[in-house]
Motif scaffolding. Structure first.
Motif, PDB file in Angstrom:
ATOM      1  N   LEU A 130      -4.682  -7.494  -1.838  1.00  0.00           N
ATOM      2  CA  LEU A 130      -4.703  -6.233  -2.536  1.00  0.00           C
ATOM      3  C   LEU A 130      -4.343  -6.470  -3.068  1.00  0.00           C
ATOM      4  O   LEU A 130      -3.709  -6.939  -4.005  1.00  0.00           O
ATOM      5  CB  LEU A 130      -6.357  -5.625  -3.364  1.00  0.00           C
ATOM      6  CG  LEU A 130      -7.313  -5.881  -2.323  1.00  0.00           C
ATOM      7  CD1 LEU A 130      -8.170  -4.711  -2.586  1.00  0.00           C
ATOM      8  CD2 LEU A 130      -7.856  -7.205  -3.810  1.00  0.00           C
ATOM      9  N   ALA A 131      -3.258  -5.678  -2.639  1.00  0.00           N
ATOM     10  CA  ALA A 131      -1.641  -5.118  -3.536  1.00  0.00           C
ATOM     11  C   ALA A 131      -0.707  -6.234  -3.160  1.00  0.00           C
ATOM     12  O   ALA A 131       0.188  -6.420  -4.524  1.00  0.00           O
ATOM     13  CB  ALA A 131      -0.607  -3.657  -2.919  1.00  0.00           C
ATOM     14  N   ALA A 132      -0.899  -7.198  -2.987  1.00  0.00           N
ATOM     15  CA  ALA A 132       0.100  -8.467  -2.818  1.00  0.00           C
ATOM     16  C   ALA A 132      -0.147  -9.088  -4.117  1.00  0.00           C
ATOM     17  O   ALA A 132       0.722 -10.234  -4.074  1.00  0.00           O
ATOM     18  CB  ALA A 132       0.072  -8.961  -1.774  1.00  0.00           C
ATOM     19  N   ILE A 133      -1.189  -9.028  -4.095  1.00  0.00           N
ATOM     20  CA  ILE A 133      -1.387  -9.731  -6.016  1.00  0.00           C
ATOM     21  C   ILE A 133      -0.585  -9.526  -6.778  1.00  0.00           C
ATOM     22  O   ILE A 133      -0.210 -10.100  -7.818  1.00  0.00           O
ATOM     23  CB  ILE A 133      -3.610  -9.625  -5.857  1.00  0.00           C
ATOM     24  CG1 ILE A 133      -3.686 -10.424  -5.620  1.00  0.00           C
ATOM     25  CG2 ILE A 133      -3.687 -10.363  -7.272  1.00  0.00           C
ATOM     26  CD1 ILE A 133      -5.838  -9.820  -5.531  1.00  0.00           C
ATOM     27  N   GLY A 134      -0.450  -8.495  -7.166  1.00  0.00           N
ATOM     28  CA  GLY A 134       0.151  -8.243  -8.594  1.00  0.00           C
ATOM     29  C   GLY A 134       1.785  -8.579  -7.877  1.00  0.00           C
ATOM     30  O   GLY A 134       1.953  -9.355  -9.204  1.00  0.00           O
ATOM     31  N   PRO A 135       2.503  -8.336  -7.273  1.00  0.00           N
ATOM     32  CA  PRO A 135       4.228  -9.322  -6.418  1.00  0.00           C
ATOM     33  C   PRO A 135       3.997 -10.108  -6.752  1.00  0.00           C
ATOM     34  O   PRO A 135       4.320 -11.124  -7.557  1.00  0.00           O
ATOM     35  CB  PRO A 135       4.428  -7.999  -5.882  1.00  0.00           C
ATOM     36  CG  PRO A 135       3.451  -6.942  -5.480  1.00  0.00           C
ATOM     37  CD  PRO A 135       2.045  -7.212  -6.084  1.00  0.00           C
ATOM     38  N   GLY A 136       3.061 -10.932  -6.507  1.00  0.00           N
ATOM     39  CA  GLY A 136       2.573 -12.294  -6.469  1.00  0.00           C
ATOM     40  C   GLY A 136       2.467 -12.989  -7.631  1.00  0.00           C
ATOM     41  O   GLY A 136       3.684 -13.812  -8.279  1.00  0.00           O
TER      42      GLY A 136
ATOM     43  N   ILE B 140       6.192  -1.543  -0.582  1.00  0.00           N
ATOM     44  CA  ILE B 140       5.689  -0.944  -0.890  1.00  0.00           C
ATOM     45  C   ILE B 140       4.158  -0.372  -0.605  1.00  0.00           C
ATOM     46  O   ILE B 140       4.019   0.077   0.858  1.00  0.00           O
ATOM     47  CB  ILE B 140       5.981   0.108  -2.111  1.00  0.00           C
ATOM     48  CG1 ILE B 140       7.500   0.995  -2.188  1.00  0.00           C
ATOM     49  CG2 ILE B 140       5.155   1.271  -2.111  1.00  0.00           C
ATOM     50  CD1 ILE B 140       7.764   1.104  -3.385  1.00  0.00           C
ATOM     51  N   GLY B 141       3.535  -1.243  -0.911  1.00  0.00           N
ATOM     52  CA  GLY B 141       1.870  -1.614  -0.770  1.00  0.00           C
ATOM     53  C   GLY B 141       1.943  -2.169   0.622  1.00  0.00           C
ATOM     54  O   GLY B 141       0.692  -1.915   0.699  1.00  0.00           O
ATOM     55  N   PHE B 142       3.049  -2.665   1.418  1.00  0.00           N
ATOM     56  CA  PHE B 142       2.979  -3.106   2.969  1.00  0.00           C
ATOM     57  C   PHE B 142       3.064  -2.129   3.532  1.00  0.00           C
ATOM     58  O   PHE B 142       1.965  -1.416   4.488  1.00  0.00           O
ATOM     59  CB  PHE B 142       3.845  -4.068   3.258  1.00  0.00           C
ATOM     60  CG  PHE B 142       3.863  -4.332   4.825  1.00  0.00           C
ATOM     61  CD1 PHE B 142       2.688  -5.396   4.656  1.00  0.00           C
ATOM     62  CD2 PHE B 142       4.744  -3.569   5.703  1.00  0.00           C
ATOM     63  CE1 PHE B 142       2.584  -5.570   6.620  1.00  0.00           C
ATOM     64  CE2 PHE B 142       4.573  -4.029   7.031  1.00  0.00           C
ATOM     65  CZ  PHE B 142       3.580  -5.252   7.735  1.00  0.00           C
ATOM     66  N   VAL B 143       3.848  -0.595   3.659  1.00  0.00           N
ATOM     67  CA  VAL B 143       3.530   0.310   4.363  1.00  0.00           C
ATOM     68  C   VAL B 143       3.260   1.898   3.572  1.00  0.00           C
ATOM     69  O   VAL B 143       2.481   1.989   4.583  1.00  0.00           O
ATOM     70  CB  VAL B 143       5.090   0.659   4.120  1.00  0.00           C
ATOM     71  CG1 VAL B 143       5.937   1.778   4.062  1.00  0.00           C
ATOM     72  CG2 VAL B 143       6.056   0.104   3.968  1.00  0.00           C
TER      73      VAL B 143
END
Length: 80
Positions: A24-30, A71-74
């Motif tokens: 879910l956190a990767a959607i925004g940066p994508g 940051i969303g990954f960590v």
């Protein structure tokens, strides 16, 4: 007291929640990266003489958005 099977299932679910949270956190940066480069290409197409400046700002924006993705990954690993 919970049985070992329930505890194992709870650990598996909480481990998977970190993966779902990162997804879910990767959607925004994508979306952000797509907008940055899409609009950057449009800007260069409209004003080719400003290519150097537009490309510089595209890279700065990309670095900032990619930092958010990292940051969303960590975060799911840090806050278990």
């Amino acid at each position: 007291m919970a049985s070992p099977v329930v505890l194992a299932a709870t650990d598996a679910v909480s481990g998977n929640l970190g993966a779902v949270a990162y997804g879910l956190a990767a959607i925004g940066p994508g979306i952000g990266i797509g907008l940055i480069f899409g609009l950057g290409v449009q800007a260069i197409a409209r004003q080719p003489e400003a290519e150097q400046v537009a490309f510089r700002y595209m890279l700065i924006g990309f670095a900032l958005v990619e930092a958010l993705a990292l940051i969303g990954f960590v975060v799911p690993f840090v806050f278990k």
